[in-house]
Write a protein that holds these residues in place. Structure first.
Motif, short mmCIF file in Angstrom:
data_model
loop_
_atom_site.label_atom_id
_atom_site.label_comp_id
_atom_site.label_asym_id
_atom_site.label_seq_id
_atom_site.Cartn_x
_atom_site.Cartn_y
_atom_site.Cartn_z
N LEU A 84 44.50 -9.14 23.02
CA LEU A 84 45.15 -10.41 23.30
C LEU A 84 45.04 -10.74 24.79
CD1 LEU A 84 48.44 -9.96 21.21
CD2 LEU A 84 46.33 -11.12 20.54
N SER A 85 44.94 -12.02 25.09
CA SER A 85 44.94 -12.48 26.48
C SER A 85 45.48 -13.90 26.53
CB SER A 85 43.53 -12.42 27.08
OG SER A 85 42.63 -13.22 26.33
N ILE A 86 45.98 -14.28 27.70
CA ILE A 86 46.52 -15.63 27.90
C ILE A 86 45.45 -16.50 28.55
CG2 ILE A 86 48.32 -17.01 28.99
CD1 ILE A 86 49.38 -15.17 26.85
N LYS A 87 45.26 -17.69 28.00
CA LYS A 87 44.30 -18.64 28.55
C LYS A 87 45.02 -19.95 28.88
CE LYS A 87 40.73 -15.97 28.01
NZ LYS A 87 39.97 -15.45 29.16
N GLN A 88 44.44 -20.68 29.81
CA GLN A 88 44.96 -22.01 30.13
C GLN A 88 44.60 -22.98 29.00
OE1 GLN A 88 46.82 -22.90 32.76
NE2 GLN A 88 46.79 -20.84 33.64
N PRO A 89 45.45 -23.98 28.72
CA PRO A 89 45.09 -24.98 27.70
C PRO A 89 43.79 -25.71 28.00
CG PRO A 89 47.42 -25.13 28.26
CD PRO A 89 46.80 -24.18 29.25
N THR A 90 43.40 -25.71 29.28
CA THR A 90 42.14 -26.37 29.66
C THR A 90 40.92 -25.65 29.10
OG1 THR A 90 42.34 -25.15 31.75
CG2 THR A 90 42.98 -27.47 31.76
N ILE A 91 41.10 -24.52 28.44
CA ILE A 91 39.98 -23.82 27.84
C ILE A 91 39.26 -24.71 26.83
CG2 ILE A 91 41.40 -22.79 25.99
CD1 ILE A 91 39.63 -20.33 26.10
N PHE A 92 40.00 -25.64 26.21
CA PHE A 92 39.40 -26.51 25.20
C PHE A 92 38.44 -27.53 25.80
CE2 PHE A 92 43.19 -24.96 23.03
CZ PHE A 92 42.67 -24.61 21.80
N LEU A 93 38.52 -27.75 27.11
CA LEU A 93 37.62 -28.71 27.75
C LEU A 93 36.17 -28.23 27.72
CD1 LEU A 93 39.77 -29.71 30.85
CD2 LEU A 93 39.41 -31.03 28.76
N ASP A 94 35.97 -26.93 27.64
CA ASP A 94 34.61 -26.38 27.65
C ASP A 94 34.09 -26.03 26.26
OD1 ASP A 94 34.11 -26.55 30.39
OD2 ASP A 94 35.15 -24.67 30.80
N LEU A 95 34.85 -26.40 25.23
CA LEU A 95 34.45 -26.07 23.86
C LEU A 95 33.80 -27.27 23.19
CD1 LEU A 95 37.54 -23.98 22.72
CD2 LEU A 95 35.45 -23.22 23.86
N ILE A 96 33.01 -26.99 22.15
CA ILE A 96 32.25 -28.02 21.45
C ILE A 96 32.71 -28.07 20.00
CG2 ILE A 96 29.93 -28.78 20.80
CD1 ILE A 96 28.91 -26.85 23.06
N PRO A 97 33.15 -29.23 19.49
CA PRO A 97 33.53 -29.32 18.08
C PRO A 97 32.41 -28.84 17.17
CG PRO A 97 34.16 -31.31 19.25
CD PRO A 97 33.32 -30.51 20.20
N LEU A 152 53.22 -13.03 24.27
CA LEU A 152 53.39 -14.17 25.17
C LEU A 152 54.64 -14.01 26.02
CD1 LEU A 152 52.47 -16.99 26.07
CD2 LEU A 152 53.73 -17.94 24.12
N ILE A 153 55.72 -13.54 25.40
CA ILE A 153 56.97 -13.33 26.14
C ILE A 153 56.79 -12.27 27.22
CG2 ILE A 153 59.34 -12.45 25.95
CD1 ILE A 153 59.43 -13.77 23.16
N GLU A 154 56.24 -11.14 26.84
CA GLU A 154 56.12 -10.03 27.78
C GLU A 154 55.10 -10.31 28.89
OE1 GLU A 154 55.11 -6.74 25.33
OE2 GLU A 154 57.10 -6.54 24.43
N THR A 155 54.01 -10.99 28.54
CA THR A 155 52.93 -11.18 29.50
C THR A 155 53.17 -12.36 30.43
OG1 THR A 155 51.38 -10.29 27.87
CG2 THR A 155 50.43 -11.47 29.73
N GLU A 156 53.72 -13.43 29.89
CA GLU A 156 53.76 -14.67 30.66
C GLU A 156 55.17 -15.25 30.81
OE1 GLU A 156 51.36 -17.05 32.98
OE2 GLU A 156 50.66 -15.43 31.69
N LEU A 157 55.91 -15.35 29.71
CA LEU A 157 57.16 -16.11 29.74
C LEU A 157 58.25 -15.43 30.57
CD1 LEU A 157 57.42 -17.52 26.11
CD2 LEU A 157 56.20 -18.40 28.10
N ASN A 158 58.36 -14.10 30.45
CA ASN A 158 59.40 -13.41 31.23
C ASN A 158 59.18 -13.60 32.74
OD1 ASN A 158 60.90 -12.47 29.09
ND2 ASN A 158 59.85 -10.51 28.96
N GLY A 159 57.92 -13.54 33.17
CA GLY A 159 57.62 -13.73 34.58
C GLY A 159 57.95 -15.13 35.05
N PHE A 160 57.59 -16.13 34.22
CA PHE A 160 57.90 -17.50 34.60
C PHE A 160 59.39 -17.76 34.56
CE2 PHE A 160 58.17 -22.13 33.56
CZ PHE A 160 57.71 -22.59 34.79
#
Length: 424
Positions: free
Chosen positions: A114-127, A175-183
């Motif tokens: 598992l890894s956390i990505k920015q929502p902008t990851i979809f900008l580089d994807l192709i339908p 998500l909680i342990e990796t990102e949300l608790n820190g924020f």
């Protein structure tokens, strides 16, 4: 633009307290500030404008079910499929006030990593386009194929069934342990500072008023005790006493409220959608394979560009993981004020093992066109031997050729070299 459709009025009314009143009719509107600067009678519509936010909310309502059902994308640079789960996390204080709402993407590899990505990851994807195929589960294959057809999507590559991947509980816990608790810690610290400022100001102002009223009450009380027969003295004493009680109650209530507002929590984690990202089926095609990046070559290229910039007195920040449409932000600071940047470059780095064609993704190309002269393309040829840096300002001016099936734009090495000679 004309009249706003009636079905948007309700949404506009619901959001009026946040964004202002939605007009029932708009004449000329513009999204570009340069247009607005030329004619101030035009309505400038931008994020935060009631019309913009109303349409955004309405589009989300209309597409939410489709987004939650899932989608399939291709990624030219991906060698293995991965699953992307989009979550909205809501942070609020102890009184239920929403402090922040953020989007997060949890990427799950086939091995469960598992890894956390920015929502902008979809900008580089192709339908995706093609026919669906699901590993090891014909029933699920048929179900996913039907869903993709309903969504107007076809998929040629194979979609994993994902049955052995972490479930929603596991994703949210990660998500909680990796990102949300820190924020959350950052939110709590920022909130504590705000509450202290508010509390200090409230204490000073209310206590000053209470102290003044207490003095007035004491003077009136002394008059009554001394036997004064002044008309209305009892009434004034009663009013003063009531006012003091009201202010003290208000002070106590605000202290409790501020204590509650200082308690920040993760109020909700809401799943917004899911997507599979598959390797592009044409990534090994002769005309496409040269556009597939080599991670080691790209790493070398980025290191070379950072060294190149720093040697010229610029400070470089990497934003490679944020899918902004560029890899680096390079800043030159004022000699006498090291906190003030006097120039900024937004740099996209492209590395090649030898000398060859260069390709930009759709996101990178659109970003280059938007940022114009602030955008720089640094092409590093011969990364495998003796790297050569070729910086090009405003690369959108080059004669790019659109490769529509992978939503990329390519340009020949001769144009890179020629443009670099022109800049020098």
């Amino acid at each position: 633009m004309g009249r706003v459709p009636r079905h948007l009025w309700v949404t506009g009314d619901d959001q009026e307290s946040r964004f202002g009143k939605l007009g029932r009719e708009y004449k000329q509107i513009a999204f570009d500030k340069k247009v607005f600067a030329q004619d101030s009678t035009i309505e400038w519509v931008t994020p935060g404008h009631p019309l913009f936010e109303c349409v955004r909310t309405e589009v989300l309502k209309q597409t939410e079910q489709d987004v939650q059902r899932g989608a399939v994308f291709y990624d030219l640079q991906r060698a293995q499929p991965a699953r992307l789960d989009v979550y909205a996390a809501v942070f609020q204080d102890g009184r239920g006030n929403k402090l922040h709402e953020r989007l997060y993407v949890v990427q799950t590899e086939l091995d469960g990593t598992l890894s956390i990505k920015q929502p902008t990851i979809f900008l580089d994807l192709i339908p995706a386009v093609g026919q669906t195929s699901c590993l090891s589960n014909p029933q699920k294959q048929q179900q996913m194929s039907s869903q993709m057809e309903d969504l107007g999507q076809d998929v040629r590559a194979t979609i994993p069934d994902g049955d052995n991947l972490p479930d929603r509980i596991g994703l949210e816990q990660f998500l909680i342990e990796t990102e949300l608790n820190g924020f959350l810690v950052e939110v709590q610290q920022a909130r504590a500072k705000e509450i202290k400022i508010i509390s200090d100001h409230m204490q000073i102002s209310l206590l000053a008023i209470i102290n003044r009223l207490q003095i007035q009450y004491g003077e009136l009380f002394d008059k009554k005790e001394s036997g004064s027969e002044e008309t209305g003295l009892d009434g004034r004493l009663k009013q003063s006493d009531d006012r003091l009680n009201e202010l003290n109650t208000r002070l106590d209530r605000r202290r409790v409220e501020l204590k509650q507002e200082n308690n920040c929590t993760i109020a909700a984690i809401v799943p917004k959608g899911r997507a599979w990202v598959l390797p592009h089926p044409d990534r090994y095609a002769p005309d496409i394979a040269p556009m597939v990046s080599n991670a080691e070559i790209e790493r070398i290229a980025v290191e070379v560009v950072i060294a190149y910039e720093e040697a010229q007195g610029w400070q470089v920040e990497s934003v490679e993981s944020e899918n902004r449409g560029f890899d680096l932000i390079s800043r030159k600071y004022h000699a006498e004020d090291p906190k003030t940047a006097i120039a900024v470059k937004f740099i996209e780095v492209k590395g090649r093992s030898q000398v060859g064609e260069v390709a930009l993704t759709d996101n990178e190309y659109r970003t280059a066109k938007r940022l114009n002269e602030d955008y720089w393309l640094y092409v590093v040829f011969n990364c495998a031997t003796q790297p050569e840096v070729h910086p090009i300002q405003d690369p959108a001016k080059l004669d790019w050729e659109a490769v529509m099936r992978i939503k990329h734009y390519q340009v020949g090495a001769d144009q890179i070299l020629l443009a670099n000679q022109g800049d020098n």
